[in-house]
Scaffold this motif. Structure first.
Motif, short mmCIF file in Angstrom:
data_model
loop_
_atom_site.label_atom_id
_atom_site.label_comp_id
_atom_site.label_asym_id
_atom_site.label_seq_id
_atom_site.Cartn_x
_atom_site.Cartn_y
_atom_site.Cartn_z
N ARG A 157 6.51 -14.12 20.39
CA ARG A 157 7.87 -14.03 19.87
C ARG A 157 7.88 -14.16 18.35
N ARG A 158 7.07 -15.09 17.80
CA ARG A 158 6.99 -15.23 16.34
C ARG A 158 6.54 -13.94 15.69
N LYS A 159 5.55 -13.31 16.28
CA LYS A 159 5.05 -12.04 15.72
C LYS A 159 6.11 -10.95 15.79
N GLN A 160 6.85 -10.92 16.87
CA GLN A 160 7.90 -9.91 17.02
C GLN A 160 9.02 -10.14 16.01
N VAL A 161 9.41 -11.39 15.79
CA VAL A 161 10.46 -11.69 14.82
C VAL A 161 10.00 -11.33 13.42
N TRP A 162 8.75 -11.65 13.09
CA TRP A 162 8.19 -11.28 11.77
C TRP A 162 8.19 -9.76 11.61
N ALA A 163 7.79 -9.05 12.63
CA ALA A 163 7.74 -7.59 12.54
C ALA A 163 9.14 -7.02 12.31
N THR A 164 10.13 -7.56 13.03
CA THR A 164 11.50 -7.10 12.84
C THR A 164 11.98 -7.39 11.42
N GLY A 165 11.71 -8.57 10.94
CA GLY A 165 12.11 -8.93 9.59
C GLY A 165 11.45 -8.06 8.54
N LEU A 166 10.17 -7.77 8.72
CA LEU A 166 9.47 -6.91 7.76
C LEU A 166 10.03 -5.49 7.77
N LEU A 167 10.36 -4.99 8.95
CA LEU A 167 10.96 -3.65 9.03
C LEU A 167 12.31 -3.60 8.32
N LEU A 168 13.12 -4.63 8.51
CA LEU A 168 14.41 -4.66 7.84
C LEU A 168 14.25 -4.82 6.33
N LEU A 169 13.29 -5.61 5.91
CA LEU A 169 13.01 -5.75 4.48
C LEU A 169 12.55 -4.43 3.89
N LEU A 170 11.66 -3.74 4.60
CA LEU A 170 11.19 -2.44 4.14
C LEU A 170 12.35 -1.45 4.04
N ALA A 171 13.24 -1.46 5.02
CA ALA A 171 14.40 -0.57 4.98
C ALA A 171 15.28 -0.87 3.77
N ASN A 172 15.49 -2.15 3.48
CA ASN A 172 16.30 -2.51 2.32
C ASN A 172 15.62 -2.12 1.01
N VAL A 173 14.32 -2.28 0.94
CA VAL A 173 13.59 -1.88 -0.27
C VAL A 173 13.70 -0.37 -0.47
N LEU A 174 13.57 0.39 0.61
CA LEU A 174 13.71 1.84 0.50
C LEU A 174 15.12 2.25 0.08
N VAL A 175 16.13 1.58 0.62
CA VAL A 175 17.51 1.90 0.23
C VAL A 175 17.71 1.60 -1.25
N VAL A 176 17.21 0.48 -1.71
CA VAL A 176 17.37 0.12 -3.12
C VAL A 176 16.60 1.10 -4.01
N ALA A 177 15.42 1.52 -3.56
CA ALA A 177 14.60 2.40 -4.37
C ALA A 177 15.19 3.81 -4.48
N PHE A 178 15.79 4.30 -3.40
CA PHE A 178 16.23 5.70 -3.39
C PHE A 178 17.73 5.90 -3.46
N SER A 179 18.50 4.86 -3.55
CA SER A 179 19.95 5.05 -3.65
C SER A 179 20.36 5.01 -5.12
N THR A 180 21.48 5.64 -5.40
CA THR A 180 21.91 5.72 -6.80
C THR A 180 23.02 4.73 -7.11
N GLY A 181 23.82 4.39 -6.14
CA GLY A 181 24.95 3.51 -6.42
C GLY A 181 24.79 2.15 -5.79
N TRP A 182 25.59 1.22 -6.31
CA TRP A 182 25.53 -0.14 -5.78
C TRP A 182 26.23 -0.25 -4.44
N ALA A 183 27.11 0.67 -4.13
CA ALA A 183 27.83 0.61 -2.86
C ALA A 183 26.88 0.79 -1.68
N GLU A 184 25.97 1.76 -1.81
CA GLU A 184 25.00 1.97 -0.71
C GLU A 184 24.10 0.75 -0.55
#
Length: 110
Positions: free
Chosen positions: A59-86
């Motif tokens: 379960r710990r590994k699964q929670v870490w994996a989920t958190g890392l995926l969400l972090l990666l998604a947020n990093v990608l959104v910040v890297a490729f979005s132009t506005g602060w709203a997104e």
């Protein structure tokens, strides 16, 4: 000869007294430090023992994996979005998407 022996003995006793006083001072400092440490640690919350079974580890590994995926998604959104709203929207959706993503990735099949 007797006076000489007396002087040497007195010198040894003086040195022993100095060493004993230093040892006593060190022990007193150590005791004060430990008392301060006990006072501070008594006010801190106790750590709960971590579950150590195979299921808990998985379960710990699964929670870490989920958190890392969400972090990666947020990093990608910040890297490729132009506005602060997104970016703000992605950050606001992340806590809502976490349980959904966890369920989709690690659904138990019965």
């Amino acid at each position: 000869m007797s006076k000489e022996r007396q002087l040497r003995r007195a010198e040894r006793e003086r040195e022993a007294a100095v060493v004993a006083a230093a040892r006593a001072a060190e022990a007193e400092r150590r005791e004060r430090r430990e008392a301060r440490l006990r006072v501070v640690t008594s006010r801190l919350p106790r750590r709960r023992p971590r579950a150590g079974g195979v299921l808990a580890e998985r379960r710990r590994k699964q929670v870490w994996a989920t958190g890392l995926l969400l972090l990666l998604a947020n990093v990608l959104v910040v890297a490729f979005s132009t506005g602060w709203a997104e970016r703000a929207l992605a950050l606001a959706i992340t806590p809502l998407a976490a349980p959904v993503l966890y369920t989709m990735l690690f659904r138990r099949r019965t």
